[in-house]
Design a protein around this motif. Structure first.
Motif, PDB file in Angstrom:
ATOM      1  N   ILE A 104       0.844  -1.200   0.000  1.00  0.00           N
ATOM      2  CA  ILE A 104       0.000   0.000   0.000  1.00  0.00           C
ATOM      3  C   ILE A 104       0.877   1.247   0.000  1.00  0.00           C
ATOM      4  CG2 ILE A 104      -1.671   1.338   1.339  1.00  0.00           C
ATOM      5  CD1 ILE A 104      -2.786  -1.439   2.302  1.00  0.00           C
ATOM      6  N   GLU A 105       1.925   1.237   0.811  1.00  0.00           N
ATOM      7  CA  GLU A 105       2.853   2.368   0.873  1.00  0.00           C
ATOM      8  C   GLU A 105       3.512   2.616  -0.494  1.00  0.00           C
ATOM      9  OE1 GLU A 105       7.242   2.967   2.722  1.00  0.00           O
ATOM     10  OE2 GLU A 105       5.728   2.198   4.119  1.00  0.00           O
ATOM     11  N   GLN A 106       3.979   1.547  -1.140  1.00  0.00           N
ATOM     12  CA  GLN A 106       4.619   1.695  -2.451  1.00  0.00           C
ATOM     13  C   GLN A 106       3.633   2.235  -3.489  1.00  0.00           C
ATOM     14  OE1 GLN A 106       5.984  -2.386  -2.809  1.00  0.00           O
ATOM     15  NE2 GLN A 106       8.107  -1.699  -2.766  1.00  0.00           N
ATOM     16  N   TYR A 107       2.427   1.745  -3.468  1.00  0.00           N
ATOM     17  CA  TYR A 107       1.384   2.215  -4.393  1.00  0.00           C
ATOM     18  C   TYR A 107       1.174   3.720  -4.200  1.00  0.00           C
ATOM     19  CZ  TYR A 107      -3.317   2.994  -6.242  1.00  0.00           C
ATOM     20  OH  TYR A 107      -4.398   3.502  -6.917  1.00  0.00           O
ATOM     21  N   ASN A 108       0.954   4.135  -2.956  1.00  0.00           N
ATOM     22  CA  ASN A 108       0.696   5.551  -2.680  1.00  0.00           C
ATOM     23  C   ASN A 108       1.883   6.435  -3.032  1.00  0.00           C
ATOM     24  OD1 ASN A 108      -1.974   5.224  -1.808  1.00  0.00           O
ATOM     25  ND2 ASN A 108      -1.307   4.704   0.257  1.00  0.00           N
ATOM     26  N   GLU A 109       3.080   5.952  -2.755  1.00  0.00           N
ATOM     27  CA  GLU A 109       4.284   6.711  -3.087  1.00  0.00           C
ATOM     28  C   GLU A 109       4.403   6.901  -4.600  1.00  0.00           C
ATOM     29  OE1 GLU A 109       8.983   5.794  -2.969  1.00  0.00           O
ATOM     30  OE2 GLU A 109       7.938   5.546  -1.052  1.00  0.00           O
ATOM     31  N   MET A 110       4.181   5.846  -5.346  1.00  0.00           N
ATOM     32  CA  MET A 110       4.268   5.936  -6.807  1.00  0.00           C
ATOM     33  C   MET A 110       3.174   6.858  -7.356  1.00  0.00           C
ATOM     34  SD  MET A 110       5.988   5.012  -9.513  1.00  0.00           S
ATOM     35  CE  MET A 110       6.917   3.578  -9.070  1.00  0.00           C
ATOM     36  N   LEU A 111       1.967   6.732  -6.836  1.00  0.00           N
ATOM     37  CA  LEU A 111       0.853   7.564  -7.299  1.00  0.00           C
ATOM     38  C   LEU A 111       1.128   9.043  -7.032  1.00  0.00           C
ATOM     39  CD1 LEU A 111      -1.895   7.295  -8.677  1.00  0.00           C
ATOM     40  CD2 LEU A 111      -2.927   7.142  -6.407  1.00  0.00           C
TER      41      LEU A 111
END
Length: 174
Positions: free
Chosen positions: A62-69
């Motif tokens: 979830i953290e990686q997704y939000n960071e990329m977004l």
């Protein structure tokens, strides 16, 4: 006006070419991708993973997704995603925290690419689901995608055929 980021998640059973496809698509589109976190995490444990380890993996996804977004790229390629982790928790431990289900429902994914099991399963120290288990899990991923009403396309063939099929799907999302 700025275009909305397209988000593509790659899923499928073990040893179906997910990481290879993610890297190929990232190279083709010249965008970064979110690599599979679970593999590197489990490899560095030097012990058997636990339920708590899988929760750490889910939170990191979830953290990686939000960071990329937050970087607002034109396209995000996710090499696996939280759906696989949910199924992992359910199959191995028989329990999934409600927040994971909620995160799956709330996360925007434009489409999933489901890598078919037509590539041979290749054992390695992290993989544990070959043979009939692999096919059963593949059907579970597809059933869950349908349950969540996520659009998905099955990607088949050799690596080049998979890449071409995936590019065709992504191009159709414009």
């Amino acid at each position: 006006m700025k275009q909305r980021t397209k988000i593509i998640a790659i899923t499928g059973a073990e040893s179906t070419g997910k990481s290879t496809l993610a890297r190929a698509l990232a190279t083709h589109y010249n965008v970064p991708f979110v690599p599979e976190f679970a593999r590197s995490y489990v490899e560095q444990l030097h012990r058997s993973y636990t339920y708590d380890d899988v929760i750490v993996i889910a939170k990191k996804q979830i953290e990686q997704y939000n960071e990329m977004l937050s970087q607002e790229p034109p396209l995000i390629i996710l090499d696996t995603w939280l759906l696989i982790t949910k199924i992992w928790l359910d199959v191995v431990y028989g329990k999934v925290p409600a927040w994971i289900d909620q995160a799956i429902k709330e996360t925007r994914i434009d489409t999933f690419l489901v890598c078919d099991t037509d590539l041979p399963w290749v054992p390695d120290p992290v993989r544990e689901n070959g043979g009939a288990d692999r096919e059963k899990l593949q059907q579970t991923y597809i059933r869950e995608l349908k349950n969540y009403h996520f659009p998905f396309y099955t990607i088949k063939g050799n690596y080049e055929e998979r890449k071409k099929a995936a590019i065709k799907v992504i191009s159709s999302l414009d």
